[in-house]
Write an enzyme that holds these catalytic residues in place. Structure first.
Site, PDB file in Angstrom:
ATOM      1  N   THR A  15     -38.447 -94.937  46.905  1.00 38.40           N
ATOM      2  CA  THR A  15     -37.374 -94.371  47.733  1.00 38.40           C
ATOM      3  C   THR A  15     -36.258 -93.841  46.848  1.00 38.40           C
ATOM      4  OG1 THR A  15     -37.969 -95.983  49.435  1.00 38.40           O
ATOM      5  CG2 THR A  15     -35.890 -94.843  49.732  1.00 38.40           C
ATOM      6  N   GLY A  16     -36.552 -92.764  46.110  1.00 41.33           N
ATOM      7  CA  GLY A  16     -35.515 -92.066  45.364  1.00 41.33           C
ATOM      8  C   GLY A  16     -34.969 -90.938  46.214  1.00 41.33           C
ATOM      9  N   ALA A  17     -34.597 -89.837  45.555  1.00 47.75           N
ATOM     10  CA  ALA A  17     -34.027 -88.702  46.284  1.00 47.75           C
ATOM     11  C   ALA A  17     -35.036 -88.111  47.263  1.00 47.75           C
ATOM     12  CB  ALA A  17     -33.561 -87.641  45.296  1.00 47.75           C
ATOM     13  N   GLY A  19     -38.188 -89.382  48.373  1.00 47.54           N
ATOM     14  CA  GLY A  19     -38.654 -90.333  49.382  1.00 47.54           C
ATOM     15  C   GLY A  19     -37.567 -90.684  50.376  1.00 47.54           C
ATOM     16  N   LYS A 199     -46.346 -73.944  42.693  1.00 47.66           N
ATOM     17  CA  LYS A 199     -45.110 -74.709  42.514  1.00 47.66           C
ATOM     18  C   LYS A 199     -44.676 -74.702  41.046  1.00 47.66           C
ATOM     19  CE  LYS A 199     -41.737 -77.289  43.974  1.00 47.66           C
ATOM     20  NZ  LYS A 199     -41.637 -78.704  43.762  1.00 47.66           N
ATOM     21  N   ASN A 203     -41.261 -74.770  38.660  1.00 47.74           N
ATOM     22  CA  ASN A 203     -40.977 -75.987  37.892  1.00 47.74           C
ATOM     23  C   ASN A 203     -41.014 -75.789  36.386  1.00 47.74           C
ATOM     24  OD1 ASN A 203     -40.403 -78.058  39.761  1.00 47.74           O
ATOM     25  ND2 ASN A 203     -42.535 -78.093  40.396  1.00 47.74           N
ATOM     26  N   ASN A 207     -37.177 -76.626  35.225  1.00 46.17           N
ATOM     27  CA  ASN A 207     -37.068 -78.016  34.777  1.00 46.17           C
ATOM     28  C   ASN A 207     -36.825 -78.082  33.273  1.00 46.17           C
ATOM     29  OD1 ASN A 207     -37.498 -80.396  36.717  1.00 46.17           O
ATOM     30  ND2 ASN A 207     -38.967 -78.912  37.481  1.00 46.17           N
ATOM     31  N   SER A 269     -34.912 -82.062  38.674  1.00 46.89           N
ATOM     32  CA  SER A 269     -35.171 -83.502  38.498  1.00 46.89           C
ATOM     33  C   SER A 269     -35.348 -83.882  37.032  1.00 46.89           C
ATOM     34  CB  SER A 269     -36.403 -83.915  39.292  1.00 46.89           C
ATOM     35  OG  SER A 269     -37.534 -83.175  38.867  1.00 46.89           O
ATOM     36  N   GLU A 281     -41.347 -85.838  32.857  1.00 49.14           N
ATOM     37  CA  GLU A 281     -42.691 -85.661  33.424  1.00 49.14           C
ATOM     38  C   GLU A 281     -43.435 -84.517  32.701  1.00 49.14           C
ATOM     39  OE1 GLU A 281     -42.931 -86.775  37.909  1.00 49.14           O
ATOM     40  OE2 GLU A 281     -41.207 -85.475  37.697  1.00 49.14           O
TER      41      GLU A 281
END
Length: 318
Positions: A15-17, A19, A199, A203, A207, A269, A281
């Site tokens: 449950t971060g940004a 979720g 996507k 990204n 990113n 992110s 990531e």
């Protein structure tokens, strides 16, 4: 009253940004949503979740159905995984614990083939899907989420017991319908692999350059040199996708470029991970697409250079 069939039990793993945002939106739409948290459990159990949204206003979900252990959660029809790809292998036990026998597991993550490593660790009875979030959102503190713009989720089927294309698309449509009922745009994607390459067109440049150049989207879009670099990186992603057999919709890179010009200043992110000294990531967003393109006989030198820079920065940072 919606029947139980129409009102699935939804679990949020991580449950971060991401979720937190989607979980709050689904709960507000009347779905039965349960949140699994680690470090922020006590804050969310005490004060719920707050989303400060430029689109939807100030949203509060209090109480939130929060849990610190997956075994305490009810069995869920849908599990939305909002954790980072760097932790996927560790998530499998929690997913298995919280899933109904034929649950749908939807990875709301960036990068290529992020489902593959998790698939091997999950029972065959679970459906695994990928969700591509087009959204500007970040955490502002425990249980505090800032939502600046957008919010669509495109959904595709990865693997599982669905026997044919029709069965897979029915599940994908059901996933998209969840988000649409929460007031969000969502498209069912017939080819998840192609959707993930699409996507990456956004990204891969934004990113990495946010970390490398210490800049959000507004300064990156305002400078003539960074604009040229972004467009060149986007063109390489499209080239890599084509080499791997995935045609992009015509003008897709240009569409994303123009969309980013209209966005509020957004720090992706990866920048937030860099700032908080979390692992970047890089495997999912850079190494795998580079390897896939190379296997198809296609070199992507600018992406390769960006990736090598980020590897250095990531190691030094940690």
């Amino acid at each position: 009253m919606m029947g139980a069939v129409n009102k699935p039990v939804v679990g949020i793993i991580g449950t971060g940004a991401i979720g937190g945002f989607y979980g709050v939106m689904l709960a507000r739409a009347g779905f039965d949503v349960h949140f699994l948290l680690r470090s922020e459990f006590s804050a969310v159990a005490e004060r719920g979740l707050q989303v400060n949204s430029a689109v939807h206003g100030q949203l509060t979900l209090n109480p939130a159905q929060a849990y610190s252990a997956a075994e305490d959660m009810p069995k869920c029809d849908w599990l939305l995984v909002g954790a980072k790809t760097t932790s996927n292998a560790d998530l499998a036990p929690a997913i298995i614990q919280a899933a109904k026998a034929d649950a749908k597991v939807l990875l709301l993550q960036n990068g290529l083939d992020v489902e593959d490593s998790l698939r091997a660790l999950l029972p065959d009875s679970l459906h695994l899907l990928g969700g591509l979030c087009l959204i500007c959102v970040h955490r502002d503190g425990p249980g505090q989420i800032i939502h600046q713009a957008l919010g669509a989720v495109n959904v595709g089927y990865h693997s599982g017991p669905a026997i044919d294309d029709a069965a897979r698309m029915a599940i994908v449509e059901a996933g998209s319908e969840l988000f649409r009922r929460a007031g969000l745009d969502s498209q069912a994607m017939p080819n998840l692999h192609q959707a993930r390459w699409q996507k990456l067109v956004w990204n891969i440049p934004y990113n990495g350059l946010s970390v490398l150049l210490n800049a959000g989207t507004t300064p990156l879009m305002a400078d003539p040199d960074s604009r040229v670099l972004i467009q060149a990186l986007m063109a390489e992603v499209v080239q890599g996708a084509k080499a791997c057999g995935h045609d992009m919709p015509p003008g897709y890179a240009g569409f994303l470029f123009q969309m980013t010009e209209k966005m509020p200043d957004y720090w992706p992110s990866m920048y937030h991970d860099f700032l908080h000294k979390r692992p970047l990531e890089l495997e999912a967003i850079y190494a795998r697409p580079l390897a896939a393109a190379k296997a198809a006989g296609c070199e992507l030198p600018r992406i390769e250079a960006l990736y090598r820079n980020l590897c250095f920065i990531d190691r030094r940072n940690r």
